[in-house]
Design a protein around this motif. Structure first.
Motif, PDB file in Angstrom:
ATOM      1  N   LYS A  15      62.596   4.897  89.411  1.00 56.44           N
ATOM      2  CA  LYS A  15      61.821   4.131  90.381  1.00 56.44           C
ATOM      3  C   LYS A  15      60.328   4.342  90.159  1.00 56.44           C
ATOM      4  N   GLY A  16      59.981   4.895  88.990  1.00 53.25           N
ATOM      5  CA  GLY A  16      58.575   5.081  88.652  1.00 53.25           C
ATOM      6  C   GLY A  16      57.925   6.267  89.315  1.00 53.25           C
ATOM      7  N   LYS A  17      58.716   7.258  89.754  1.00 52.07           N
ATOM      8  CA  LYS A  17      58.173   8.398  90.474  1.00 52.07           C
ATOM      9  C   LYS A  17      58.440   9.710  89.723  1.00 52.07           C
ATOM     10  N   LEU A  18      57.493  10.620  89.853  1.00 45.77           N
ATOM     11  CA  LEU A  18      57.627  11.983  89.354  1.00 45.77           C
ATOM     12  C   LEU A  18      57.630  12.906  90.570  1.00 45.77           C
ATOM     13  N   VAL A  19      58.752  13.584  90.803  1.00 45.13           N
ATOM     14  CA  VAL A  19      58.898  14.443  91.975  1.00 45.13           C
ATOM     15  C   VAL A  19      58.819  15.902  91.549  1.00 45.13           C
TER      16      VAL A  19
END
Length: 340
Positions: free
Chosen positions: A254-258
């Motif tokens: 989803k285009g996220k870096l957590v």
């Protein structure tokens, strides 16, 4: 008239020449004169360089084939979809380039030596969704690259770099193997994620079951949904864990870096995957600092500039141009000073 269309005999001649040069340049007795001749041939037509690059990729499958040295004509049994070119010339060139098979090309397929399908995918600054020739689907993260070869007895993927999420088409008699570093992940049909940075690999299982081996020699360790296996190239066994937050590893889809309360030592390989110049740690104390947050994978460069605003660190530049994180140490307390 379409000037971009070339007759088959011309394509075959270019492919045969590319195969010849790939063979000669990898030979121990290759001369300087041959190297100059190759440079002239490659510069003569853009198609020459393109076809030679394809030969180099096929050359990487050489370790899968018998070492006998007879040049034979290869006629594969199937005609799979090529990567912007026909498979027949590539397969013919593969036989010439690899110096061979003791049997005809179709026997190479029957014996499991040669693939009938080859695909190569690269994702640059955009994620990609691709479909393999066996029907499996793959999502590629930014700056990722993989190769797929379909053999009679197995389907083989090499994750060259980056990260990929696999939805494997079920085929119990035709295992699906993903190679990354020296290890591999073996499945028949399931959903899982493979992340690779330099010599580090992490496999996250979402659905089904996989066998993960870190060195390609032992039978592997079976993962269940929610489990992760991590290893460095050269590790004898992978490190296994059951993670409650394993979905953080899939946030890139989803285009996220957590980053969930990770030490900087743990976070930097994940962050560096998205940077042209890697971040480095000044010392162990800097690596022990913890970080949390959710970031856009397309804007990780901005994260570097914000680190001094949210963490007790400052940035410096090393001689090689990389950015170094340095720990800002707290001053000693007054009580400690008076004791001294």
């Amino acid at each position: 008239m379409n000037h971009d269309r070339h007759i088959p005999s011309e394509d075959d001649a270019i492919t045969d020449a590319a195969a010849h040069w790939c063979m000669r340049l990898h030979a121990e007795d290759c001369t300087a004169a041959e190297q100059r001749a190759f440079a002239q041939w490659q510069a003569a037509d853009p198609r020459h360089a393109e076809e030679y690059q394809a030969m180099l990729e096929i050359w990487q499958t050489a370790d899968l084939l018998p070492r006998s040295a007879q040049v034979v004509e290869l006629k594969p049994p199937l005609a799979p979809r090529p990567r912007a070119r026909r498979w027949q010339p590539l397969a013919t060139a593969a036989a010439v380039t690899l110096l061979a098979l003791p049997l005809a090309g179709w026997m190479g397929w029957e014996q499991g030596w040669l693939p009938d399908s080859y695909q190569h995918f690269e994702a640059g600054n955009q994620r990609q969704q691709v479909r393999l020739s066996d029907g499996s689907r793959v999502e590629l993260n930014l700056n990722s690259e993989l190769r797929f070869l379909n053999f009679k007895d197995e389907r083989r993927v090499t994750l060259v770099k980056g990260e990929a999420f696999f939805k494997v088409s079920h085929d119990a008699s035709h295992p699906f193997i993903v190679r990354a570093a020296n290890g591999q992940t073996r499945v028949t049909g399931t959903q899982f994620n493979v992340w690779k940075y330099q010599d580090q690999v992490k496999v996250t299982l979402v659905e089904g079951s996989v066998l993960v081996s870190s060195n390609g020699h032992n039978g592997g360790y079976r993962l269940g949904p929610g489990m992760q296996a991590s290893y460095h190239q050269g590790d004898f066994d992978p490190e296994l864990n059951q993670s409650d937050d394993y979905l953080n590893s899939l946030a890139w889809r989803k285009g996220k870096l957590v980053l969930d309360n990770l030490s900087l030592a743990q976070a930097l390989p994940v962050i560096n995957r998205y940077l042209e110049q890697p971040l480095r740690l000044a010392d162990e104390s800097t690596g022990n600092i913890r970080i949390s947050g959710i970031y856009n994978t397309a804007e990780v460069e901005r994260l570097v500039d914000t680190l001094p605003k949210v963490l007790p660190v400052y940035l410096t530049r090393s001689k090689d141009g990389s950015t170094v994180l340095n720990h800002i140490k707290a001053p000693p307390s007054r009580a400690a000073s008076s004791t001294l």
